[in-house]
Design a protein around this motif. Structure first.
Motif, PDB file in Angstrom:
ATOM      1  N   GLN A 145      53.950  53.717  26.003  1.00  0.00           N
ATOM      2  CA  GLN A 145      53.795  54.190  27.387  1.00  0.00           C
ATOM      3  C   GLN A 145      55.164  54.349  28.041  1.00  0.00           C
ATOM      4  N   LEU A 146      56.023  53.374  27.770  1.00  0.00           N
ATOM      5  CA  LEU A 146      57.373  53.426  28.335  1.00  0.00           C
ATOM      6  C   LEU A 146      58.145  54.626  27.780  1.00  0.00           C
ATOM      7  N   ALA A 147      58.053  54.819  26.466  1.00  0.00           N
ATOM      8  CA  ALA A 147      58.773  55.938  25.845  1.00  0.00           C
ATOM      9  C   ALA A 147      58.285  57.273  26.396  1.00  0.00           C
ATOM     10  N   HIS A 148      56.971  57.361  26.592  1.00  0.00           N
ATOM     11  CA  HIS A 148      56.373  58.589  27.141  1.00  0.00           C
ATOM     12  C   HIS A 148      56.920  58.864  28.542  1.00  0.00           C
ATOM     13  N   ALA A 149      56.964  57.812  29.358  1.00  0.00           N
ATOM     14  CA  ALA A 149      57.454  57.985  30.732  1.00  0.00           C
ATOM     15  C   ALA A 149      58.948  58.318  30.737  1.00  0.00           C
ATOM     16  N   ARG A 150      59.687  57.691  29.843  1.00  0.00           N
ATOM     17  CA  ARG A 150      61.129  57.974  29.790  1.00  0.00           C
ATOM     18  C   ARG A 150      61.385  59.415  29.376  1.00  0.00           C
ATOM     19  N   ALA A 151      60.603  59.900  28.424  1.00  0.00           N
ATOM     20  CA  ALA A 151      60.790  61.283  27.992  1.00  0.00           C
ATOM     21  C   ALA A 151      60.491  62.249  29.138  1.00  0.00           C
ATOM     22  N   ALA A 152      59.486  61.879  29.945  1.00  0.00           N
ATOM     23  CA  ALA A 152      59.081  62.775  31.032  1.00  0.00           C
ATOM     24  C   ALA A 152      60.174  62.907  32.091  1.00  0.00           C
ATOM     25  N   ILE A 153      60.992  61.863  32.256  1.00  0.00           N
ATOM     26  CA  ILE A 153      62.007  61.919  33.313  1.00  0.00           C
ATOM     27  C   ILE A 153      63.408  62.126  32.767  1.00  0.00           C
ATOM     28  N   ALA A 154      63.509  62.354  31.453  1.00  0.00           N
ATOM     29  CA  ALA A 154      64.833  62.509  30.855  1.00  0.00           C
ATOM     30  C   ALA A 154      65.507  63.766  31.385  1.00  0.00           C
ATOM     31  N   PRO A 155      66.782  63.675  31.740  1.00  0.00           N
ATOM     32  CA  PRO A 155      67.470  64.867  32.281  1.00  0.00           C
ATOM     33  C   PRO A 155      67.598  65.988  31.265  1.00  0.00           C
ATOM     34  N   GLY A 185      65.267  66.585  29.063  1.00  0.00           N
ATOM     35  CA  GLY A 185      63.916  66.875  28.569  1.00  0.00           C
ATOM     36  C   GLY A 185      63.574  68.341  28.693  1.00  0.00           C
ATOM     37  N   PRO A 186      62.523  68.757  27.994  1.00  0.00           N
ATOM     38  CA  PRO A 186      62.123  70.166  28.078  1.00  0.00           C
ATOM     39  C   PRO A 186      61.732  70.506  29.513  1.00  0.00           C
ATOM     40  N   ASP A 187      62.144  71.607  29.972  1.00  0.00           N
ATOM     41  CA  ASP A 187      61.826  72.064  31.326  1.00  0.00           C
ATOM     42  C   ASP A 187      62.332  71.110  32.402  1.00  0.00           C
ATOM     43  N   ALA A 188      63.347  70.303  32.079  1.00  0.00           N
ATOM     44  CA  ALA A 188      63.814  69.308  33.050  1.00  0.00           C
ATOM     45  C   ALA A 188      64.353  69.950  34.316  1.00  0.00           C
ATOM     46  N   GLY A 247      60.049  74.250  54.279  1.00  0.00           N
ATOM     47  CA  GLY A 247      58.606  74.034  54.275  1.00  0.00           C
ATOM     48  C   GLY A 247      57.953  74.365  52.946  1.00  0.00           C
ATOM     49  N   SER A 248      58.755  74.856  51.978  1.00  0.00           N
ATOM     50  CA  SER A 248      58.198  75.111  50.645  1.00  0.00           C
ATOM     51  C   SER A 248      57.935  73.781  49.938  1.00  0.00           C
ATOM     52  N   TYR A 249      56.901  73.763  49.129  1.00  0.00           N
ATOM     53  CA  TYR A 249      56.571  72.555  48.371  1.00  0.00           C
ATOM     54  C   TYR A 249      57.119  72.689  46.956  1.00  0.00           C
ATOM     55  N   LEU A 250      57.718  71.617  46.470  1.00  0.00           N
ATOM     56  CA  LEU A 250      58.301  71.617  45.128  1.00  0.00           C
ATOM     57  C   LEU A 250      57.635  70.541  44.292  1.00  0.00           C
ATOM     58  N   VAL A 251      57.213  70.921  43.102  1.00  0.00           N
ATOM     59  CA  VAL A 251      56.640  69.945  42.169  1.00  0.00           C
ATOM     60  C   VAL A 251      57.473  70.018  40.897  1.00  0.00           C
ATOM     61  N   PRO A 252      58.442  69.125  40.738  1.00  0.00           N
ATOM     62  CA  PRO A 252      59.309  69.209  39.568  1.00  0.00           C
ATOM     63  C   PRO A 252      58.575  68.812  38.293  1.00  0.00           C
ATOM     64  N   ALA A 253      58.920  69.478  37.212  1.00  0.00           N
ATOM     65  CA  ALA A 253      58.369  69.087  35.911  1.00  0.00           C
ATOM     66  C   ALA A 253      58.898  67.718  35.501  1.00  0.00           C
ATOM     67  N   ARG A 254      60.120  67.439  35.917  1.00  0.00           N
ATOM     68  CA  ARG A 254      60.746  66.180  35.518  1.00  0.00           C
ATOM     69  C   ARG A 254      60.293  65.063  36.459  1.00  0.00           C
ATOM     70  N   GLN A 255      59.230  64.414  36.068  1.00  0.00           N
ATOM     71  CA  GLN A 255      58.700  63.281  36.826  1.00  0.00           C
ATOM     72  C   GLN A 255      57.772  62.502  35.895  1.00  0.00           C
ATOM     73  N   PRO A 256      57.470  61.241  36.246  1.00  0.00           N
ATOM     74  CA  PRO A 256      56.682  60.424  35.321  1.00  0.00           C
ATOM     75  C   PRO A 256      55.371  61.079  34.899  1.00  0.00           C
TER      76      PRO A 256
END
Ligand SMILES: [Zn+2]
Length: 1006
Positions: free
Chosen positions: A410-420, A422-425, A482-491
């Protein structure tokens, strides 16, 4: 988990097969309490497994239990799992466990629509309970490891218990799960065995015992009423419920499809509850066909590409232990044959995309009674419950053993998701605000409620390489404040990408297998829709861009403005902008409140603002103080107060702003407020066709839209007794999709036609629209019925396209050019050959918007006149063949008639959800309010085979046809689909609320 799109008969059978019968509380209690002796001649009704059979084997052989912990047997009055427990009994069992076991705590996380408590029990060692907050904080740190030191991470992975979320019977009529939840909870709470104590040192178990209490109570009530004295082992005897059965919640929503959208309160409450625990295991227990065996994971292909890579390996490990537990007891089971991993909106998918190992169970359907199988053996209800309980204990045992490895993963998965790196970071979804404020807020709110990180810009932000999901890429994008941003790089990267990506492609091997099954068997392996993008289905301006995130991190949205603005004693009228969905909700409430209001057929300016077409006008002159007439029930305090107060109340209820203006005169050359561009509306009096053969889920989606969203009172008309109603009392009749609608609709076709001609607005959706087209109620037709006339319909579509972009040839007009072409007939205006269906003749398939679903078998790409050898020269046989490749649910490009009242709130193009094999064709005088795009621009998201593309290109999706004083409105899809298609729901709302006034004639009282 009934499939979504099987043939109607199979669909009906599947719905029926999931039904049950049961014992209910009053009788059970009475049988054991001091009731007066019954007349010997009275034969009691029989519920559950018959008494007097050999004592049932214990669920967990060899275990011993603390007698101080209240057994469910005591609460239920007989061995647990030998009959169905009512929701109240389940709650009582858990309350007793919590009261008598230090291992159990019971929490309420919400209420169902019908007010039933939604609870979960936390079961772990008393020591863990004492420091549960600290444990959960540790698990939260693993799930979001930003700022987590290596030493801390090691400590948590080395020591922390893991959590399991176990949910049961989200489909209310898949019953054994709830009773298994009770049995499992008692075992964990009361067992004196060392292995259970050990397990509760390694694991915090969270049990959601009854995910759909409204559905369960609905089916239990039905079955109870149809139970008899004589036991019946026939599996068909399970069909003791009746329409609308127990699968859905109050509004009949399939909540196992609601995890991404959270349209229902049960889902939203669970979102919040689950996030507290960061489960490593996420179980969702169902039932399937009665004569089946038992299915669990690993799951089937195709796999959503954003699921954690390790998921498959973990499902193998959990599945191996579950299989061993079944083998040890001689029980039959299988894995991987169905239940694919494609869509992100199922329970277990949502869990997996949040970092858990999602696992699904499918026990063979139960009745609450014993049932004779094909082998001749009898399966008792308790055996079904037993399978579910043993499955869960096996999963928990695996989790306890693998605790450390799972937490590390679980930790590795979360770390990969926030890695700078990472794909689509550096990628971000950008929601540009302003096009559809209500829908934009709803999407942002959904994301926040699911734990997704959303930012809002406070200044202009430069982004680049921005795709809009519709085939256009901009090199540079300026996101305004006022634009909303949803970054791919997040847990929660996996959840974000699986949910928001515009067009996720199914892998080639899965496509090949699907194609093989379609070609050889005519059956699809697909389990549900293949596209779900909320950006497309909401017609939102979302871009997938590169750039840095900036602005403020949102925690919640501020309440939207609603009510009056600028009101004064000089106000002559109030105006609500027609672009936003709140406008039609305002109109519904204002009409219910007895206000006279008008809808604009053109944009205009007033009160210093621009108003879109479809904007609403309440004139003071039409609504003098205290003059409320015909106020409906839905308006609440409708007739009370001043006109301004009534307008304000309707605006607040709808979430709309009503702008006051002091002049009816246009400030520019637009319409004045007293003229003919404002059409008076009529209060809708809505009937919704119900009961068989209407599909309960689709009925529920439309009911929800009418009731919860629009605030309209709705009368349900029973399809089985349609002639009994005086239809003149309604001016809108909605016919949802159904199973076999033709017998009902054809029997009453004349009555329906007469009612429409008298001023009614008939709104038919999905296969109901196709059925009415086939019955020739109006002039819209089914493609298969007009194979000889396809050229003519294609020609009509070309004419329509031409009218979208008027070009004047002035030289030809004034006869000043020798070369001016004569107006010409069909040959000059269009190429019917190309239009009639050979989309492959269009050369621009490599254009930005071109479909990618071409495949090698489509070998007709050459432009030669040679006949295609794979094409059946018999048109009907070819049509039948092509129907096999109908979409299971794809998002296609629609072209909007912006001059029609029904498309208020839409601009030029509209993504629409399309499923099924029926294709509608229309030409003048029918108004095709939304027409599907030509073949080369048709597909936006999901699987669309070339055969389907050919059939659907230029087809009609939403039509309006006048008939006498009334109108027929046909929509090729279910526009309310799961509350996941807000752009469609808007069109449906327009049809119902504006239809009686804008498209039909109502008698004027005198
Ligand atoms: Zn199910």
């Amino acid at each position: 988990m009934t499939r979504l799109h099987p043939a109607p008969a199979a669909r009906l059978a599947a719905a029926l097969a999931a039904l049950v019968s049961c014992l209910f509380l009053t009788t059970a209690t009475c049988a054991r309490a001091a009731c007066p002796p019954q007349d010997a001649a009275l034969r009691p009704l029989v519920f559950g497994d018959p008494e007097g059979r050999a004592a049932p084997p214990p669920f967990f052989a060899g275990s011993s239990y603390d007698p101080g912990v209240t057994s469910p047997d005591t609460v239920l009055g007989q061995p647990q799992g030998s009959r169905l427990a009512r929701h109240a009994e389940i709650l009582e069992c858990f309350r007793q466990l919590a009261a008598t076991s230090p291992r159990v705590r019971l929490l309420e996380h919400g209420r169902s629509f019908e007010g039933r408590p939604l609870v979960h029990a936390v079961i772990t060692s008393p020591a863990h309970h004492a420091r549960l907050d600290a444990i959960l904080a540790d698990l939260a740190a693993l799930a979001d490891p930003r700022g987590l030191s290596e030493a801390e991470a090691e400590r948590i992975v080395g020591q922390s218990p893991a959590t399991a979320w176990l949910g049961y019977s989200i489909h209310g009529d898949e019953l054994s799960g709830c009773d298994a939840a009770v049995a499992l909870a008692h075992h964990l709470a009361a067992s004196t065995d060392a292995d259970v104590a050990e397990l509760l040192e390694a694991v915090v178990v969270v049990i959601d015992p009854c995910m759909n209490p409204d559905g369960r109570e609905r089916i239990l009530g039905m079955v109870e009423q149809s139970s008899g004295h004589v036991p019946n082992l026939d599996y068909d005897s399970m069909q003791r419920g009746r329409w609308p059965w127990g699968r859905g919640n109050h509004y009949l929503f399939d909540m196992n499809r609601d995890w991404m959208t959270g349209s229902q309160p049960e889902t939203r409450a669970r979102w919040q509850a689950v996030q507290r625990y960061h489960p490593a295991l996420f179980v969702d227990a169902h039932e399937m066909g009665a004569l089946d065996t038992y299915l669990f994971y690993p799951q089937a292909a195709p796999h959503n590409p954003y699921l954690p890579e390790r998921l498959g390996a973990w499902q193998q490990r959990f599945g191996a232990d579950q299989a061993a537990a079944f083998d040890a007891r001689g029980w039959v089971y299988y894995t991987r044959e169905w239940a694919d991993a494609w869509a992100p909106f199922y329970s277990d998918a949502w869990g997996s995309l949040g970092g858990a190992v999602g696992i699904l169970y499918e026990q063979a359907g139960t009745s609450g009674f014993p049932l004779r199988l094909a082998s001749g053996q009898v399966r008792t209800y308790r055996e079904a419950v037993h399978h579910q309980a043993v499955s869960s204990l096996a999963n928990l045992t695996t989790l306890a053993r693998e605790r450390g490895a799972l937490l590390a993963d679980q930790l590795a998965h979360a770390r990969a998701a926030i890695a700078p790196q990472g794909p689509d970071a550096d990628r971000v979804f950008v929601l540009l605000p302003g096009r559809q404020p209500t829908r934009e807020r709803a999407l942002v709110d959904d994301l926040l409620a699911q734990g997704v990180e959303v930012w809002r810009t406070t200044a202009h932000l430069a982004l680049h390489e921005a795709d809009d999901g519709r085939g256009t890429r901009a090199d540079a994008l300026d996101a305004p404040p006022g634009s909303y941003l949803v970054p791919a790089r997040q847990p929660l990267r996996a959840r974000v990408l699986s949910m928001l990506s515009f067009d996720i492609r199914i892998d080639e091997e899965s496509l090949r297998k699907e194609r093989l099954d379609l070609e050889t068997k005519g059956t699809s392996r697909l389990y549900d829709v293949t596209a779900w993008s909320p950006a497309l289905l909401g017609d939102l301006d979302v871009r997938w861009a590169r750039g840095e995130v900036a602005g403020e991190r949102l925690t919640a949205l501020e309440p939207a403005a609603a009510g009056l603005e600028g009101d004064s004693a000089d106000t002559v009228a109030w105006l609500v902008d027609g672009m936003d969905d709140a406008s039609v909700a305002f109109a519904a409430r204002a009409l219910e409140a007895g206000l006279v209001l008008h809808v604009a057929d053109e944009p205009f300016r007033s009160a210093g603002r621009s108003f879109a077409r479809g904007s609403l006008l309440v004139r003071r002159a039409d609504n003098p103080e205290g003059a409320a007439v015909g106020a409906g029930a839905g308006g609440g305090s409708s007739a009370a107060g001043t006109t301004a107060a009534r307008v304000a109340a309707a605006a607040r209820a709808a979430g709309a702003v009503a702008y006051a203006t002091t002049s009816a005169r246009s400030p520019d050359d637009g319409p004045d407020l007293g003229g003919g561009h404002f059409v008076q509306l009529a209060r809708p009096r809505v009937a919704l066709l119900s009961n068989m053969p209407v599909a309960p889920d689709a009925f529920g989606h439309l009911w929800y839209q009418l009731d919860q969203v629009l605030g309209l009172p709705v009368s349900f008309l029973d399809a089985q007794t349609l002639p009994a109603y005086d239809l003149r009392r309604f001016n809108v009749l909605v016919v949802p999709p159904g199973f076999e609608l033709e017998p009902v609709l054809s029997a009453h076709l004349d009555a329906l036609r007469n009612w429409v001609q008298g001023g009614g607005t008939l709104v038919a959706c999905g296969n109901a629209a196709a059925t009415l087209a086939g019955l020739e109620l109006g002039s819209v037709v089914r493609r298969g019925d007009v194979l000889e006339e396809l050229d003519g319909y294609a020609f009509a579509a070309r004419r329509e396209a031409q009218a979208r972009d008027i070009e004047l040839d002035l030289a030809a007009l004034w006869g000043e050019s020798e070369a001016a072409a004569p107006p010409g007939g069909a040959d000059g205006a269009a190429s019917p050959d190309a239009a009639a269906g050979d989309d492959d003749g269009d050369a621009d398939e490599d254009g930005a918007a071109a479909s990618a679903s071409d495949d090698d078998s489509d070998d007709s790409d050459d432009d030669s006149d040679e006949p295609d050898p794979t094409r059946d020269p018999d048109a009907e046989r070819q049509e039948q063949w092509m129907r096999r490749f109908a979409p299971a649910g794809a998002i296609l490009r629609g072209l909007v008639d912006e001059r029609h009242w029904i498309t208020a709130g839409c601009t030029g193009e509209l993504p629409v959800l399309v499923d099924g094999a029926e294709v509608l064709l229309a030409r003048a005088p029918v108004r095709t309010a939304v027409r599907l795009a030509p073949a080369d621009a048709l597909r936006l998201s999901g699987l669309l085979w070339p055969e389907a593309r050919e059939r659907l290109a230029d087809a009609a999706w939403l039509t309006v046809e006048s008939l006498g004083r009334g109108q027929i409105i046909l929509c090729a899809s279910n526009p309310g689909f799961r509350a996941q298609f807000p752009a469609g729901a808007r069109l449906f709302s327009n049809a119902v609320v504006y239809g009686p006034g804008a498209g039909a004639q109502q008698p004027i009282g005198w």
